[in-house]
Design an enzyme around this catalytic site. Structure first.
Site, PDB file in Angstrom:
ATOM      1  N   LYS A  10      34.521  -3.236  47.079  1.00  0.00           N
ATOM      2  CA  LYS A  10      34.813  -2.049  47.895  1.00  0.00           C
ATOM      3  C   LYS A  10      36.266  -1.593  47.687  1.00  0.00           C
ATOM      4  O   LYS A  10      37.081  -2.324  47.114  1.00  0.00           O
ATOM      5  CB  LYS A  10      34.543  -2.394  49.369  1.00  0.00           C
ATOM      6  CG  LYS A  10      33.059  -2.698  49.662  1.00  0.00           C
ATOM      7  CD  LYS A  10      32.825  -2.912  51.162  1.00  0.00           C
ATOM      8  CE  LYS A  10      31.359  -3.163  51.468  1.00  0.00           C
ATOM      9  NZ  LYS A  10      31.099  -3.274  52.934  1.00  0.00           N
ATOM     10  N   TYR A  50      24.770   4.595  52.221  1.00  0.00           N
ATOM     11  CA  TYR A  50      24.666   3.866  53.498  1.00  0.00           C
ATOM     12  C   TYR A  50      23.806   4.600  54.529  1.00  0.00           C
ATOM     13  O   TYR A  50      23.956   4.372  55.724  1.00  0.00           O
ATOM     14  CB  TYR A  50      26.063   3.599  54.059  1.00  0.00           C
ATOM     15  CG  TYR A  50      26.734   2.368  53.478  1.00  0.00           C
ATOM     16  CD1 TYR A  50      26.179   1.092  53.649  1.00  0.00           C
ATOM     17  CD2 TYR A  50      27.932   2.461  52.781  1.00  0.00           C
ATOM     18  CE1 TYR A  50      26.794  -0.043  53.132  1.00  0.00           C
ATOM     19  CE2 TYR A  50      28.551   1.316  52.251  1.00  0.00           C
ATOM     20  CZ  TYR A  50      27.970   0.074  52.442  1.00  0.00           C
ATOM     21  OH  TYR A  50      28.579  -1.058  51.931  1.00  0.00           O
ATOM     22  N   ASN A 113      35.522  -5.311  54.380  1.00  0.00           N
ATOM     23  CA  ASN A 113      35.074  -6.678  54.102  1.00  0.00           C
ATOM     24  C   ASN A 113      34.813  -6.939  52.611  1.00  0.00           C
ATOM     25  O   ASN A 113      33.971  -7.735  52.235  1.00  0.00           O
ATOM     26  CB  ASN A 113      33.860  -7.023  54.974  1.00  0.00           C
ATOM     27  CG  ASN A 113      32.683  -6.112  54.717  1.00  0.00           C
ATOM     28  OD1 ASN A 113      32.750  -5.230  53.861  1.00  0.00           O
ATOM     29  ND2 ASN A 113      31.601  -6.321  55.432  1.00  0.00           N
ATOM     30  N   HIS A 116      30.062  -5.607  48.883  1.00  0.00           N
ATOM     31  CA  HIS A 116      28.682  -5.342  49.322  1.00  0.00           C
ATOM     32  C   HIS A 116      27.724  -6.208  48.520  1.00  0.00           C
ATOM     33  O   HIS A 116      27.964  -6.474  47.342  1.00  0.00           O
ATOM     34  CB  HIS A 116      28.338  -3.862  49.071  1.00  0.00           C
ATOM     35  CG  HIS A 116      26.879  -3.569  49.212  1.00  0.00           C
ATOM     36  ND1 HIS A 116      26.283  -3.330  50.429  1.00  0.00           N
ATOM     37  CD2 HIS A 116      25.877  -3.524  48.284  1.00  0.00           C
ATOM     38  CE1 HIS A 116      24.976  -3.143  50.245  1.00  0.00           C
ATOM     39  NE2 HIS A 116      24.712  -3.247  48.958  1.00  0.00           N
ATOM     40  N   GLU A 127      19.274   0.218  45.232  1.00  0.00           N
ATOM     41  CA  GLU A 127      20.741   0.239  45.138  1.00  0.00           C
ATOM     42  C   GLU A 127      21.214   0.141  43.680  1.00  0.00           C
ATOM     43  O   GLU A 127      22.201   0.773  43.300  1.00  0.00           O
ATOM     44  CB  GLU A 127      21.341  -0.885  45.977  1.00  0.00           C
ATOM     45  CG  GLU A 127      21.186  -0.625  47.475  1.00  0.00           C
ATOM     46  CD  GLU A 127      21.754  -1.730  48.347  1.00  0.00           C
ATOM     47  OE1 GLU A 127      21.718  -1.566  49.578  1.00  0.00           O
ATOM     48  OE2 GLU A 127      22.238  -2.757  47.814  1.00  0.00           O
TER      49      GLU A 127
HETATM   50  P1  IDP Z   1      26.425  -6.141  55.187  1.00  0.00           P
HETATM   51  O1  IDP Z   1      27.407  -5.433  54.280  1.00  0.00           O
HETATM   52  O2  IDP Z   1      26.861  -7.542  55.504  1.00  0.00           O
HETATM   53  O3  IDP Z   1      25.006  -6.064  54.685  1.00  0.00           O
HETATM   54  P2  IDP Z   1      25.649  -4.122  57.149  1.00  0.00           P
HETATM   55  O4  IDP Z   1      25.226  -4.442  58.536  1.00  0.00           O
HETATM   56  O5  IDP Z   1      24.603  -3.700  56.178  1.00  0.00           O
HETATM   57  O6  IDP Z   1      26.471  -5.382  56.596  1.00  0.00           O
HETATM   58  O7  IDP Z   1      26.753  -2.995  57.254  1.00  0.00           O
HETATM   59  C1  IDP Z   1      27.185  -2.294  56.102  1.00  0.00           C
HETATM   60  C2  IDP Z   1      28.698  -2.219  56.132  1.00  0.00           C
HETATM   61  O8  IDP Z   1      29.093  -1.454  57.278  1.00  0.00           O
HETATM   62  C3  IDP Z   1      29.414  -3.566  56.316  1.00  0.00           C
HETATM   63  O9  IDP Z   1      29.565  -4.284  55.123  1.00  0.00           O
HETATM   64  C4  IDP Z   1      30.740  -3.110  56.890  1.00  0.00           C
HETATM   65  O10 IDP Z   1      31.608  -2.583  55.884  1.00  0.00           O
HETATM   66  C5  IDP Z   1      30.295  -1.978  57.822  1.00  0.00           C
HETATM   67  N1  IDP Z   1      30.007  -2.461  59.190  1.00  0.00           N
HETATM   68  C6  IDP Z   1      28.897  -3.099  59.632  1.00  0.00           C
HETATM   69  N2  IDP Z   1      28.966  -3.376  60.952  1.00  0.00           N
HETATM   70  C7  IDP Z   1      30.154  -2.887  61.369  1.00  0.00           C
HETATM   71  C8  IDP Z   1      30.816  -2.872  62.640  1.00  0.00           C
HETATM   72  O11 IDP Z   1      30.313  -3.359  63.654  1.00  0.00           O
HETATM   73  N3  IDP Z   1      32.048  -2.284  62.674  1.00  0.00           N
HETATM   74  C9  IDP Z   1      32.636  -1.734  61.561  1.00  0.00           C
HETATM   75  N4  IDP Z   1      32.044  -1.704  60.360  1.00  0.00           N
HETATM   76  C10 IDP Z   1      30.823  -2.290  60.247  1.00  0.00           C
HETATM   77 MG    MG Z   2      23.763  -4.412  54.410  1.00  0.00          MG
END
Ligand code: IDP
Ligand code: MG
Length: 141
Positions: A10, A50, A113, A116, A127
């Site tokens: 990212k 997304y 984070n 992905h 994807e």
């Molecule tokens: P993942 O990347 O672990 O699969 P997802 O729930 O699919 O997590 O969410 C996609 C992305 O959205 C996450 O990687 C993160 O960057 C962001 N995200 C998810 N939940 C939150 C949140 O509660 N606060 C802020 N950003 C979030």
């Molecule tokens: Mg996800």
């Protein structure tokens, strides 16, 4: 059975100059890189990628973050790649990620984070096709 997954380094990973370190983790875990490119997504493209999260409160900020700079999508191949890559990156929130996982080691917060990873065989297929055509995928590393 060999399986493919989509990973994205990212914009925070690129901006914080962590690409080399994260690639080391991925290669040491025996993933093969079939394709890799640098992409600057606009808000429309990030929003489309997304769209499953379009009703979530974090969606707007997520789209802004993912279109804020370059990212590096890549197709990884390995036995059990989807589950193994999710284990390698750790929980979405780095505060909850297992020690030694990529997010635990490098991520700043739940949004920023670092990486992905596809979460199922179905999402991996869509994807991968979002960023790559089949002819761009070369088993050479
Ligand atoms: P993942 O990347 O672990 O699969 P997802 O729930 O699919 O997590 O969410 C996609 C992305 O959205 C996450 O990687 C993160 O960057 C962001 N995200 C998810 N939940 C939150 C949140 O509660 N606060 C802020 N950003 C979030
Ligand atoms: Mg996800």
């Amino acid at each position: 059975m060999k399986e493919r997954t989509l990973a994205i380094l990212k914009p925070d990973c690129v901006n914080r100059k962590l690409v080399g370190k994260v690639l080391d983790c991925i290669l040491e875990a025996e993933f093969k890189i079939l394709g890799m490119k640098m992409v600057k997504m606009d808000a429309k493209m990030a929003g489309e990628f997304y769209k499953v999260h379009s009703q979530r409160p974090f969606y707007r900020d997520l789209v802004e973050f993912m279109s804020s700079g370059s990212c590096i999508p890549m197709v990884l191949e390995k036995e059990n790649a989807i589950e193994d890559f999710r284990r390698l990156i750790g929980a979405t929130d780095p505060a909850e990620a297992e020690p030694g996982t990529i997010r635990q080691k490098f991520a700043e917060n739940k949004q920023n984070n670092i990486v992905h990873g596809s979460d199922s065989p179905e999402t991996a297929i869509t994807e991968i096709a979002f960023f790559f055509s089949e002819s761009e995928l070369i088993p050479n590393m």
